[in-house]
Design a protein around this motif. Structure first.
Motif, PDB file in Angstrom:
ATOM      1  N   PRO A  53      28.918 -12.553  11.817  1.00 61.71           N
ATOM      2  CA  PRO A  53      29.129 -13.984  12.039  1.00 61.71           C
ATOM      3  C   PRO A  53      27.805 -14.749  12.018  1.00 61.71           C
ATOM      4  N   ALA A  54      27.782 -15.870  11.343  1.00 61.86           N
ATOM      5  CA  ALA A  54      26.567 -16.685  11.234  1.00 61.86           C
ATOM      6  C   ALA A  54      26.418 -17.542  12.489  1.00 61.86           C
ATOM      7  N   VAL A  55      26.133 -16.857  13.588  1.00 63.36           N
ATOM      8  CA  VAL A  55      26.029 -17.475  14.902  1.00 63.36           C
ATOM      9  C   VAL A  55      24.611 -17.262  15.419  1.00 63.36           C
ATOM     10  N   ALA A  56      24.057 -18.273  16.068  1.00 62.81           N
ATOM     11  CA  ALA A  56      22.714 -18.147  16.634  1.00 62.81           C
ATOM     12  C   ALA A  56      22.651 -16.938  17.566  1.00 62.81           C
ATOM     13  N   PRO A  57      21.737 -16.000  17.348  1.00 59.33           N
ATOM     14  CA  PRO A  57      21.681 -14.804  18.195  1.00 59.33           C
ATOM     15  C   PRO A  57      21.522 -15.108  19.679  1.00 59.33           C
ATOM     16  N   ARG A  58      20.884 -16.203  20.040  1.00 63.46           N
ATOM     17  CA  ARG A  58      20.683 -16.504  21.458  1.00 63.46           C
ATOM     18  C   ARG A  58      21.990 -16.863  22.161  1.00 63.46           C
ATOM     19  N   GLU A  59      23.036 -17.188  21.406  1.00 61.46           N
ATOM     20  CA  GLU A  59      24.297 -17.566  22.035  1.00 61.46           C
ATOM     21  C   GLU A  59      24.894 -16.396  22.809  1.00 61.46           C
ATOM     22  N   VAL A  60      24.611 -15.171  22.354  1.00 59.02           N
ATOM     23  CA  VAL A  60      25.098 -13.992  23.076  1.00 59.02           C
ATOM     24  C   VAL A  60      24.391 -13.852  24.419  1.00 59.02           C
ATOM     25  N   PHE A  61      23.124 -14.220  24.455  1.00 62.48           N
ATOM     26  CA  PHE A  61      22.308 -14.026  25.648  1.00 62.48           C
ATOM     27  C   PHE A  61      22.343 -15.244  26.582  1.00 62.48           C
ATOM     28  N   TYR A  62      22.335 -16.433  26.008  1.00 61.55           N
ATOM     29  CA  TYR A  62      22.231 -17.653  26.817  1.00 61.55           C
ATOM     30  C   TYR A  62      23.267 -18.688  26.348  1.00 61.55           C
ATOM     31  N   PRO A  63      24.556 -18.380  26.484  1.00 60.91           N
ATOM     32  CA  PRO A  63      25.566 -19.319  25.984  1.00 60.91           C
ATOM     33  C   PRO A  63      25.480 -20.687  26.652  1.00 60.91           C
ATOM     34  N   GLU A  64      24.992 -20.711  27.889  1.00 57.57           N
ATOM     35  CA  GLU A  64      24.902 -21.978  28.603  1.00 57.57           C
ATOM     36  C   GLU A  64      23.823 -22.887  28.027  1.00 57.57           C
ATOM     37  N   GLN A  65      22.938 -22.332  27.202  1.00 54.10           N
ATOM     38  CA  GLN A  65      21.864 -23.136  26.621  1.00 54.10           C
ATOM     39  C   GLN A  65      22.240 -23.729  25.268  1.00 54.10           C
ATOM     40  N   ARG A  66      23.427 -23.435  24.773  1.00 52.19           N
ATOM     41  CA  ARG A  66      23.817 -23.958  23.456  1.00 52.19           C
ATOM     42  C   ARG A  66      23.681 -25.479  23.455  1.00 52.19           C
ATOM     43  N   PRO A  67      22.919 -26.025  22.509  1.00 44.52           N
ATOM     44  CA  PRO A  67      22.667 -27.466  22.539  1.00 44.52           C
ATOM     45  C   PRO A  67      23.855 -28.281  22.033  1.00 44.52           C
ATOM     46  N   ALA A  68      23.992 -29.461  22.568  1.00 48.42           N
ATOM     47  CA  ALA A  68      24.992 -30.403  22.060  1.00 48.42           C
ATOM     48  C   ALA A  68      24.634 -30.754  20.621  1.00 48.42           C
ATOM     49  N   GLY A  69      25.637 -30.872  19.799  1.00 52.73           N
ATOM     50  CA  GLY A  69      25.414 -31.235  18.407  1.00 52.73           C
ATOM     51  C   GLY A  69      25.253 -30.066  17.465  1.00 52.73           C
ATOM     52  N   LEU A  70      25.149 -28.860  17.989  1.00 51.78           N
ATOM     53  CA  LEU A  70      25.060 -27.691  17.115  1.00 51.78           C
ATOM     54  C   LEU A  70      26.431 -27.422  16.511  1.00 51.78           C
ATOM     55  N   ARG A  71      26.503 -27.385  15.203  1.00 54.11           N
ATOM     56  CA  ARG A  71      27.780 -27.176  14.522  1.00 54.11           C
ATOM     57  C   ARG A  71      28.009 -25.692  14.247  1.00 54.11           C
ATOM     58  N   ASP A  72      29.267 -25.262  14.351  1.00 54.94           N
ATOM     59  CA  ASP A  72      29.631 -23.891  14.004  1.00 54.94           C
ATOM     60  C   ASP A  72      29.611 -23.728  12.495  1.00 54.94           C
ATOM     61  N   ASN A  73      29.087 -22.609  12.046  1.00 51.78           N
ATOM     62  CA  ASN A  73      29.162 -22.281  10.633  1.00 51.78           C
ATOM     63  C   ASN A  73      30.538 -21.711  10.322  1.00 51.78           C
ATOM     64  N   PRO A  74      31.088 -21.987   9.148  1.00 51.64           N
ATOM     65  CA  PRO A  74      32.428 -21.482   8.824  1.00 51.64           C
ATOM     66  C   PRO A  74      32.427 -19.975   8.645  1.00 51.64           C
ATOM     67  N   PRO A  75      33.606 -19.348   8.701  1.00 50.58           N
ATOM     68  CA  PRO A  75      33.685 -17.904   8.453  1.00 50.58           C
ATOM     69  C   PRO A  75      33.244 -17.560   7.035  1.00 50.58           C
ATOM     70  N   ALA A  76      32.727 -16.381   6.865  1.00 52.84           N
ATOM     71  CA  ALA A  76      32.354 -15.905   5.540  1.00 52.84           C
ATOM     72  C   ALA A  76      33.604 -15.626   4.714  1.00 52.84           C
ATOM     73  N   VAL A  77      33.445 -15.681   3.399  1.00 53.71           N
ATOM     74  CA  VAL A  77      34.548 -15.425   2.473  1.00 53.71           C
ATOM     75  C   VAL A  77      34.205 -14.194   1.644  1.00 53.71           C
ATOM     76  N   LEU A  78      35.008 -13.135   1.816  1.00 49.42           N
ATOM     77  CA  LEU A  78      34.834 -11.888   1.086  1.00 49.42           C
ATOM     78  C   LEU A  78      35.695 -11.890  -0.164  1.00 49.42           C
ATOM     79  N   THR A  79      35.104 -11.505  -1.294  1.00 48.13           N
ATOM     80  CA  THR A  79      35.858 -11.426  -2.543  1.00 48.13           C
ATOM     81  C   THR A  79      35.598 -10.071  -3.179  1.00 48.13           C
ATOM     82  N   PRO A  80      36.533  -9.121  -3.050  1.00 49.55           N
ATOM     83  CA  PRO A  80      36.328  -7.809  -3.684  1.00 49.55           C
ATOM     84  C   PRO A  80      36.561  -7.876  -5.184  1.00 49.55           C
ATOM     85  N   THR A  81      35.866  -7.016  -5.914  1.00 45.03           N
ATOM     86  CA  THR A  81      36.086  -6.854  -7.343  1.00 45.03           C
ATOM     87  C   THR A  81      36.306  -5.379  -7.625  1.00 45.03           C
ATOM     88  N   ALA A  82      36.599  -5.059  -8.872  1.00 43.91           N
ATOM     89  CA  ALA A  82      36.894  -3.672  -9.215  1.00 43.91           C
ATOM     90  C   ALA A  82      35.697  -2.760  -8.988  1.00 43.91           C
TER      91      ALA A  82
END
Length: 757
Positions: A171-200
């Motif tokens: 997940p494209a999430v700031a690593p510090r969010e795991v350690f200091y979730p209370e410090q997440r700043p206002a205005g920080l936007r979530d990144n969308p989920p990744a899109v996997l596309t398998p091929t042959a």
């Protein structure tokens, strides 16, 4: 022949009969490969974490190998030093944070039960076998030295095993969010989920970012030779989707290149890298550790890549997803200088391009003439707001840029690249010192003082030794630099006045250096910020007995307060003992580092990966074997008594000198000095076993004059491009460059579990 007398006589012709050029045994046949092969880390047990597994990299793309606890399959975890967010909210640790990529899974029919793997340092390749409940797979993997390409070849060794590959995005999430979730700043936007596309034959993973940027991981497999080869790349674009085009182009180009060509390109880079310098000591564990750090450096950075983050390019769970400027960055880059690797100097690149970020980090009231850097940033050097002396908020940790510029000054001194000095180091240092000048105060006796600033990780105090030492060094260096460049600077008189009138470092007769005027060192402290006067700035003259006593007293008081010391405490202490010529004490500090802090693959952790500590251990070894501060080349200045033998070859010293030397039987048999820039050459030759002689080498331009000084130094007139050989008078030593013999054997990595064969 007429002997070369120390009276200025000329000696520019051939050397005396029987004195050939150096005989570098490492350039013949497989000698270098064999030497490094004897130091390769090996894995005979399955690694389960970043800290005990093999790792690869090219300064940008990086990979590490493990089977996580409770898992059944082998993973290759990807990282890339260029992959980060580009939002503004929360600064470098949140909106600008480095981001994880994800991992590849080596899918085997059976569950992984064992490995027999070897990381070839010489070739920067991981090879061996992976054993499963259904058979075994032969594996070879490397991250290409010059292309953003991971190559993994797999070949089943019997009919019961098959190999597939899959990718799992992180997940494209700031690593510090795991350690200091209370410090997440206002205005920080979530990144969308990744899109996997398998091929042959592979697939892609697109990780779009809320800021408009993109990271794309793309992979494909090709069958052949009784197995299959995986090609994988990661590409990143900051504010648009061009990463997709880059990733597709990298894989397409790889597809047009033969496997043999890719391997040849990769190995050629690494072989040339290792050929630039050499050292060998009779301690198998420390010698192996050193060469793994040289390998690690080239995995972690290149001049065209971002400045090293605290975790390097391997982004594991960490609260430190940025570059840290109050010690970490500095320690990361020191080993490049003596080892002769300016091609890795991404700090130089960051400083050359980071002007806008530095300006934005500086309080607006001082931007006209000053620059300052907060504690952490990304490669753009835009840190969190930096504080001002005498003010409580933001935290007035004001010395970080000046210390980073000391590291840049060292890079200049080892290359004597005057363009770097003129265009980057001097103008940035001038503005960094100018920031301090705004806050200096004068007491009734005319002595200059600094208001309260923060000594990293300890506390705030007036006349903080961290800042006093950096200001003193900065003013002295500005005077040296402007004189060298012929610059008439209107502030020169001010810099000299600061040197003349700055308050002495706060200290006492029992404890040595204090943190600052109002703050003693009374509790355990992992940082040696208060000791920068000695290391690495060399602002207190150690030829004076009082200063030597002060350094020893200060170090012993600091180390005597236990509980908070960490790995880099011991690398710093090792270098300080090396300054005192105490090789035994220096080695004890490095042994403590290796015994208690370094992990099986030589990585290190403080909550998350912290790459500077083991790298600084390599520099401590340099400091034991060669020092060049203060314009003096000190050869074997702090070799432990029980190291009877040691060899260095083409280590680089300040002044752009290249130094080779051989110690045998406890005596320095010979020293070769080559001048790269024609700088004044003063040599402390160490224990030669008799009066010194200075000669030319056969067929080489030599010294034009030399003389011994009363203080034991040899003063040698050595033009640029010339070389000299220093020996005991009357001796004709064996001028062979070769590894020394170690009494023990040691392999980093993971041995087989007890009871298994």
């Amino acid at each position: 022949m007429t002997p070369f007398e120390p009276n200025g006589a000329d000696l520019t012709g051939t050397a005396p009969s029987g004195l050939p050029e150096l005989d570098d045994h490492l350039v013949a046949g497989s000698a270098r490969r064999d030497f490094l092969g004897g130091l390769d880390p090996v894995w005979q047990a399955v690694p389960s974490s970043f800290y005990d597994g093999p790792f690869l990299g090219n300064g940008g793309l990086a990979a590490s190998v493990r089977r996580p606890e409770g898992g059944t399959q082998l993973r290759i975890v990807l990282g890339d030093s260029r992959v980060r967010d580009h939002q503004e909210a929360g600064g470098p640790l949140w909106g600008g944070t480095r981001l994880p990529v994800g991992h590849l899974t080596l899918g085997t029919t059976g569950e992984v039960t064992g490995v027999d793997l070897r990381l070839s340092l010489h070739d920067a390749e991981l090879t061996g076998t992976v054993t499963t409940t259904h058979g075994a797979v032969a594996l070879t993997a490397f991250v290409h030295a010059g292309r953003d390409l991971l190559v993994v070849r797999c070949r089943p060794l019997d009919g019961g095993e098959r190999v597939t590959w899959s990718f799992t995005p992180a997940p494209a999430v700031a690593p510090r969010e795991v350690f200091y979730p209370e410090q997440r700043p206002a205005g920080l936007r979530d990144n969308p989920p990744a899109v996997l596309t398998p091929t042959a034959d592979g697939g892609s993973c697109v990780q779009d970012l809320a800021c408009g940027g993109r990271t794309e991981t793309r992979w494909r497999t090709a069958d052949g030779g009784g197995g299959s080869t995986l090609f994988c790349t990661v590409a990143h674009s900051a504010t648009d989707a061009t990463a997709s085009r880059t990733a597709a182009g990298t894989l397409a180009e790889a597809g047009r290149t033969t496997a043999g060509r890719l391997t040849e390109e990769h190995r050629s880079w690494w072989h040339a890298y290792y050929a630039k310098s050499f050292l060998s000591v009779p301690d198998a564990r420390l010698q192996g550790f050193y060469w793994i750090q040289l390998y690690k450096l080239a995995c972690a950075t290149r001049a065209d890549r971002p400045v090293m983050a605290t975790h390097g390019p391997w982004l594991e769970p960490t609260p430190w997803p940025a570059a840290w400027w109050n010690l970490n960055v500095q320690l990361e880059y020191w080993p490049l200088n003596a080892a002769g690797h300016p091609e890795l100097d991404s700090l130089r690149t960051a400083l050359e391009n980071g002007g806008p970020g530095l300006l934005a980090s500086t309080p607006e009231a001082y931007r006209a003439d000053s620059l300052v850097l907060g504690r952490s940033s990304q490669d753009d050097l835009h840190s969190e707001p930096a504080g001002a002396p005498g003010q409580a908020e933001p935290l007035p940790e004001t010395g970080n840029l000046t210390w980073a510029l000391h590291t840049a000054w060292l890079a200049y001194r080892h290359t004597m690249d005057e363009a770097y000095l003129r265009d980057t180091v001097l103008p940035l240092l001038r503005r960094s010192v100018a920031y301090y000048l705004h806050f200096l105060t004068r007491d009734d006796e005319g002595v200059l003082h600094l208001p309260a600033t923060y000594s990293p990780e300890y506390g705030t105090t007036a006349d903080c030794n961290y800042d006093l030492a950096l200001l003193h060094w900065g003013c002295r260096t500005l005077l040296d630099a402007t004189a060298r460049l012929g610059v008439q600077d209107p502030l020169a008189a001010t810099w000299q006045h600061v040197l003349d009138r700055l308050t002495p470092p706060p200290q006492d007769p029992d404890e040595g250096l204090w943190i600052g005027r109002d703050l003693r060192l009374t509790s355990s402290h992992r940082h040696y910020s208060h000791l920068l006067w000695f290391h690495p700035l060399h602002q207190l003259d150690l030829t004076r007995p009082a200063n030597r006593a002060l350094l020893r007293r200060s170090v012993e008081h600091w180390l005597g307060l236990t509980g908070e010391l960490q790995g880099y405490s011991f690398t710093g202490a090792a270098s300080m003992y090396a300054l005192l010529g105490d090789g035994g004490a220096a080695l004890r500090q490095l042994d403590e580092l290796l015994d208690s802090y370094v992990r099986p693959n030589t990585m290190y952790a403080e909550t998350g990966p912290v790459v500077e500590t083991p790298l600084s251990g390599a520099q401590s070894l340099h400091d034991m074997l060669l020092q060049s501060w203060g314009g003096v080349l000190r050869v074997f200045p702090a070799v432990p008594d029980d190291w009877a033998d040691a060899t260095v070859h083409d280590l680089v010293a300040e002044g752009a000198f290249r130094v080779s030397a051989c110690r045998r039987g406890g005596v320095t048999r010979w020293i070769r000095v080559r001048s790269g820039a024609g700088e004044p050459c003063l040599v402390a030759p160490g224990r030669l076993g008799g009066p010194a002689d200075v000669r030319a080498l056969a067929g080489r331009p030599g010294p034009t004059a030399w003389s011994p000084r009363p203080d034991g130094l040899l003063e040698i007139a050595l033009p640029a491009g010339a070389e000299c050989l220093i020996t005991a008078a009357g001796s004709t030593p064996d001028l062979t460059i070769a590894p020394v013999t170690t009494a023990d054997t040691f392999r980093w990595g993971l041995p087989a579990a007890p009871g298994l064969t």
